[in-house]
Design a protein around this motif. Structure first.
Motif, PDB file in Angstrom:
ATOM      1  N   GLU A 102       0.825  -1.212   0.000  1.00 20.47           N
ATOM      2  CA  GLU A 102       0.000   0.000   0.000  1.00 20.47           C
ATOM      3  C   GLU A 102       0.859   1.262   0.000  1.00 20.47           C
ATOM      4  O   GLU A 102       0.559   2.224  -0.706  1.00 20.47           O
ATOM      5  N   ALA A 103       1.957   1.248   0.772  1.00 21.83           N
ATOM      6  CA  ALA A 103       2.783   2.454   0.884  1.00 21.83           C
ATOM      7  C   ALA A 103       3.588   2.744  -0.379  1.00 21.83           C
ATOM      8  O   ALA A 103       4.017   3.884  -0.594  1.00 21.83           O
ATOM      9  N   VAL A 104       3.800   1.708  -1.213  1.00 23.35           N
ATOM     10  CA  VAL A 104       4.652   1.915  -2.404  1.00 23.35           C
ATOM     11  C   VAL A 104       3.846   1.806  -3.702  1.00 23.35           C
ATOM     12  O   VAL A 104       4.430   1.874  -4.796  1.00 23.35           O
ATOM     13  N   TRP A 105       2.552   1.601  -3.596  1.00 20.72           N
ATOM     14  CA  TRP A 105       1.751   1.401  -4.817  1.00 20.72           C
ATOM     15  C   TRP A 105       1.788   2.645  -5.692  1.00 20.72           C
ATOM     16  O   TRP A 105       1.844   3.768  -5.207  1.00 20.72           O
ATOM     17  N   ARG A 106       1.778   2.429  -7.012  1.00 17.62           N
ATOM     18  CA  ARG A 106       1.782   3.528  -7.991  1.00 17.62           C
ATOM     19  C   ARG A 106       0.711   3.246  -9.012  1.00 17.62           C
ATOM     20  O   ARG A 106       0.404   2.096  -9.302  1.00 17.62           O
ATOM     21  N   ASP A 107       0.194   4.288  -9.596  1.00 14.86           N
ATOM     22  CA  ASP A 107      -0.917   4.067 -10.531  1.00 14.86           C
ATOM     23  C   ASP A 107      -0.430   3.665 -11.929  1.00 14.86           C
ATOM     24  O   ASP A 107      -1.225   3.606 -12.868  1.00 14.86           O
ATOM     25  N   ASP A 108       0.874   3.390 -12.074  1.00 14.82           N
ATOM     26  CA  ASP A 108       1.356   2.862 -13.363  1.00 14.82           C
ATOM     27  C   ASP A 108       1.820   1.410 -13.252  1.00 14.82           C
ATOM     28  O   ASP A 108       2.427   0.884 -14.189  1.00 14.82           O
ATOM     29  N   LEU A 109       1.520   0.762 -12.128  1.00 17.40           N
ATOM     30  CA  LEU A 109       2.041  -0.611 -11.959  1.00 17.40           C
ATOM     31  C   LEU A 109       1.142  -1.644 -12.633  1.00 17.40           C
ATOM     32  O   LEU A 109      -0.081  -1.570 -12.558  1.00 17.40           O
ATOM     33  N   VAL A 110       1.806  -2.597 -13.290  1.00 16.31           N
ATOM     34  CA  VAL A 110       1.107  -3.720 -13.925  1.00 16.31           C
ATOM     35  C   VAL A 110       1.551  -5.001 -13.224  1.00 16.31           C
ATOM     36  O   VAL A 110       2.748  -5.223 -13.014  1.00 16.31           O
ATOM     37  N   THR A 111       0.587  -5.833 -12.857  1.00 16.34           N
ATOM     38  CA  THR A 111       0.885  -7.088 -12.162  1.00 16.34           C
ATOM     39  C   THR A 111       0.844  -8.257 -13.144  1.00 16.34           C
ATOM     40  O   THR A 111      -0.105  -8.379 -13.932  1.00 16.34           O
ATOM     41  N   PHE A 112       1.863  -9.085 -13.080  1.00 11.23           N
ATOM     42  CA  PHE A 112       1.926 -10.319 -13.859  1.00 11.23           C
ATOM     43  C   PHE A 112       1.896 -11.485 -12.876  1.00 11.23           C
ATOM     44  O   PHE A 112       2.762 -11.571 -12.003  1.00 11.23           O
ATOM     45  N   ALA A 113       0.918 -12.360 -13.021  1.00 13.28           N
ATOM     46  CA  ALA A 113       0.842 -13.582 -12.203  1.00 13.28           C
ATOM     47  C   ALA A 113       1.265 -14.757 -13.075  1.00 13.28           C
ATOM     48  O   ALA A 113       0.706 -14.976 -14.152  1.00 13.28           O
ATOM     49  N   ILE A 114       2.275 -15.469 -12.612  1.00  7.37           N
ATOM     50  CA  ILE A 114       2.943 -16.510 -13.414  1.00  7.37           C
ATOM     51  C   ILE A 114       2.785 -17.858 -12.718  1.00  7.37           C
ATOM     52  O   ILE A 114       2.999 -17.961 -11.503  1.00  7.37           O
ATOM     53  N   GLY A 115       2.428 -18.870 -13.495  1.00  8.93           N
ATOM     54  CA  GLY A 115       2.159 -20.200 -12.946  1.00  8.93           C
ATOM     55  C   GLY A 115       3.308 -20.738 -12.110  1.00  8.93           C
ATOM     56  O   GLY A 115       4.477 -20.390 -12.318  1.00  8.93           O
ATOM     57  N   CYS A 116       2.981 -21.620 -11.196  1.00  8.45           N
ATOM     58  CA  CYS A 116       3.913 -22.112 -10.168  1.00  8.45           C
ATOM     59  C   CYS A 116       3.849 -23.638 -10.124  1.00  8.45           C
ATOM     60  O   CYS A 116       2.783 -24.231 -10.276  1.00  8.45           O
ATOM     61  N   SER A 117       5.005 -24.250  -9.884  1.00 10.84           N
ATOM     62  CA  SER A 117       5.063 -25.707  -9.905  1.00 10.84           C
ATOM     63  C   SER A 117       4.306 -26.346  -8.741  1.00 10.84           C
ATOM     64  O   SER A 117       4.040 -27.542  -8.778  1.00 10.84           O
ATOM     65  N   PHE A 118       3.930 -25.562  -7.724  1.00 14.70           N
ATOM     66  CA  PHE A 118       3.097 -26.144  -6.664  1.00 14.70           C
ATOM     67  C   PHE A 118       1.863 -26.818  -7.273  1.00 14.70           C
ATOM     68  O   PHE A 118       1.376 -27.819  -6.757  1.00 14.70           O
TER      69      PHE A 118
END
Lengths: 261, 261
Positions: A102-118
């Motif tokens: 929350e303290a470092v969030w910016r309105d230009d950030l894009v999140t990538f969720a990448i599959g995991c071997s779990f």
């Protein structure tokens, strides 16, 4: 702790600050994800990097720029608070470990969720294929290789792999099973002699823990979701965020939905 | 010789006595079959043997007792004359090599046509996976193992395997490809250390020819259609017929039709 807790319940626990541990074994049979969170100016190059390196970087979800939600992976998901620990990188170096963005969030950030071997380990166990690091209560051993990633903009580097020792018949079965899951690294990239992919000593992993290998077992290597973190590090971006390795995002996506067969 | 000759044309050539060689590379992209021809009194046990050992003995077709036709594998097929060379066994020993079965045919004989690795080798080559014994113009190396077959009546013995050396990435791909073809031995049964399945020396095969193995290659082992011939030998039947190894029955079944995926 109920290991089969509904993933949304598990995320609320994390969001409240009541869970600050590695997520292996939690969230029931739902996919966990590696995270990369980058300023929008790097997003197109990083997407091309993932497209070029699908075994290491299978994308489960990409956010709208500035949006901390990822509704395709969980209706109530808050990417700023739903991961037990984050790494903040500045100029290609680890700057801070955070419990909330929350303290470092910016309105230009894009999140990538990448599959995991779990996800595929869960399936391997269902098929009675032993997963050594789980048996031994350790983190999976991971190694840097000499396999060059496809390069897109500043992103490149070499593939990181995870290793699981298996008897030959189980290795063959594991290849069949994980081939059904291209969204979570898919089939192995190598098996047998580790030196052929630039690994000198299986007892000295670059990340995670060493595990025992029996004389009748073959090391089997899968592309690893730490690869994009290496690529982000080597790109020396001014600002980037990832999850702390092992502290994953638990999604609402059932692992079985990731099977292509 | 037109390698893509229609399989019925190829069988007519054999039937006329104009082809007396190994059939590898002939009949185009159509399945070739191992043969076992047994008196009806052993047929039920042999069927159970095949059912117990599907990787070594995948059945492509079974004839009516006494019928020398196999219409499911070729409308005009004459099992007495369409194979370039036959072995006649008496009391568990090779008694004769024959070019036709007309003189020895009996009205109690049942024919079993069993899938052959030629089918998946054709597919491997289509996927640019090198097949060493084909590159070297040799017969595939085959080995007796210590893997016990399931036992049915007099039929038992150990599995025979064929071996193809492959680089790891090709081995993984070959496992994926051959998994699609359970009707022609399917996925490998072993890879890596040959001693784990009772093979002492890869340069001394029990059948076929030795092939070169490069330092960066792993031996990969598939169940082999010679397994049922071993089972028939060890059963010491008074009368049994098989094809001469390498001299296969060319069927009308396109290899691609054998893919389950």
């Amino acid at each position: 702790m109920d290991l089969n807790r509904h993933p949304a319940e598990f995320r609320r626990l994390v969001r409240r600050g009541d869970f600050r541990k590695p997520t292996a074994g939690h969230g029931g049979n739902h996919a966990q994800a590696n995270l990369a969170i980058l300023p929008q100016q790097y997003a197109a190059d990083f997407l091309r990097f993932c497209q070029l390196n699908p075994k290491a970087c299978p994308l489960l979800g990409v956010s709208e720029p500035g949006d901390w939600r990822l509704p395709q992976l969980g209706a109530d998901l808050d990417i700023r608070n739903d991961v037990p620990a984050y790494y903040l990188y500045r100029e290609g170096r680890l700057a801070e470990e955070l419990e909330s963005l929350e303290a470092v969030w910016r309105d230009d950030l894009v999140t990538f969720a990448i599959g995991c071997s779990f996800s595929f380990e869960h399936v391997l166990l269902e098929y009675d294929i032993p997963v050594r690091h789980i048996e031994q209560g350790r983190n999976v051993p991971m190694f840097r290789t000499n396999i060059a990633n496809g390069v897109a903009g500043p992103f490149g580097g070499n593939m990181v792999v995870s290793m699981r020792p298996l008897r030959a018949a189980d290795a063959i079965r594991a290849i069949q099973i994980t081939s059904r899951f291209p969204g979570v690294h898919g089939a192995p990239v190598h098996l047998g002699d580790p030196r052929l992919i630039g690994i000198e000593d299986l007892q000295r992993p670059d990340y995670g823990d060493a595990v025992d290998i029996a004389p009748d077992e073959i090391p089997v290597f899968w592309a690893c979701g730490v690869t994009p973190q290496q690529a982000i590090l080597s790109a020396e971006l001014p600002f980037a965020i990832a999850h702390k390795p092992g502290y994953m995002l638990v999604t609402d996506v059932p692992n079985h939905r990731l099977a292509v067969l």
